[in-house]
Design an enzyme around this catalytic site. Sequence first.
Site, PDB file in Angstrom:
ATOM      1  N   TYR A   1      12.199   0.219  -3.617  1.00 43.53           N
ATOM      2  CA  TYR A   1      11.718   1.587  -3.804  1.00 43.53           C
ATOM      3  C   TYR A   1      12.873   2.462  -4.267  1.00 43.53           C
ATOM      4  CZ  TYR A   1       7.276   0.805  -1.293  1.00 43.53           C
ATOM      5  OH  TYR A   1       6.043   0.368  -0.909  1.00 43.53           O
TER       6      TYR A   1
ATOM      7  N   ARG B   1       0.844  -1.196   0.000  1.00 38.37           N
ATOM      8  CA  ARG B   1       0.000   0.000   0.000  1.00 38.37           C
ATOM      9  C   ARG B   1       0.876   1.242   0.000  1.00 38.37           C
ATOM     10  NH1 ARG B   1      -5.006  -0.887   4.251  1.00 38.37           N
ATOM     11  NH2 ARG B   1      -5.844  -2.793   3.319  1.00 38.37           N
TER      12      ARG B   1
ATOM     13  N   ARG C   1       9.966   6.562   3.684  1.00 37.92           N
ATOM     14  CA  ARG C   1       9.993   8.025   3.788  1.00 37.92           C
ATOM     15  C   ARG C   1      10.736   8.467   5.054  1.00 37.92           C
ATOM     16  NH1 ARG C   1       3.996   9.874   3.373  1.00 37.92           N
ATOM     17  NH2 ARG C   1       4.982  11.906   3.788  1.00 37.92           N
TER      18      ARG C   1
ATOM     19  N   ASP D   1       1.352   5.506   0.146  1.00 41.82           N
ATOM     20  CA  ASP D   1       0.739   6.681   0.760  1.00 41.82           C
ATOM     21  C   ASP D   1       0.235   7.645  -0.306  1.00 41.82           C
ATOM     22  OD1 ASP D   1       1.485   5.689   3.246  1.00 41.82           O
ATOM     23  OD2 ASP D   1       3.321   6.881   3.336  1.00 41.82           O
TER      24      ASP D   1
END
Length: 301
Positions: free
Chosen positions: A137, A66, A229, A68
Amino acid sequence: MSTPQPADLAPGTSAPLTRLRLDLSYDGTGFHGWATQPGQRTVQGELEQALSRIARIPVQVTVAGRTDAGVHARGQVCHLDLPGPVLATIPGRSDRAPADALVTRLVGLLPEDVVVHAAREVPAAFDARFGALRRRYRYRISDSPARHDPLRRDVLRHRWELDVEAMARASQALLGEHDFLSFCKPREGATTIRALEQLEWERPGPGRADESLVVATVVADAFCHHMVRSLVGTLLPVGEGRKGEDWPAQVLAARTRQSSTRTTTGAAPLCPPQGLTLDHVEYPADADLADQARAARVLRG
């Protein structure tokens, strides 16, 4: 969604279910994240609405990771289950395979900021979320007006030039298996222990993709909420010279969700979402899918 066995049937019918894998990309700028939320535009909401129109029954998908609000994906993966008779109707009068026809039909129903690149039938043991071996990522930063490209929405525009070498050195202490509580928004009943396999920083040279940008590549078996993040957010002050290279290790050791004070090290700062892209999800061979999914469920609590 439970992992169906080959004999599983569609609810209320005698039709066996077929599991499909979808590979997709999206520009996260206009979405309130992946997961469906009432009154919000989400990637899952758009995808399930399009799939349900094609199948003419309610369709739910399970996703690898999932994302953001504002986060993008180039290599997202999800799965769904359809009854055999429903799957057979998707090509209409054409002689295309149902999975190929599904990709074509989705082009006409999905908005321009979501693309399903491929669909294929997979074993019932395939689980997009728990079956993944690792996720990769990338976070992209433009740290000079000379490098800012207003046409790119997957890059964070940063005000200060960054010391990429210092960020790379400081990242080494975060590699391996740790409790990343200081970097995660914990979910009740789930662990914050993760195995961080790669956290590398580079500034690609002339002629390479992302030339002159600062690019972080982050790979782990899985990530908890806000982890990537927060990792990037902790390294940015190091690159700016405001924090020493030992600071990320101090944040890791603090194992806290409390904010920093004058005398204590607190939780990691969170960087903006727009520079983050889910790049790739890796899965084991078909013969190992069930074992991987079982192990991941136990590990994640």
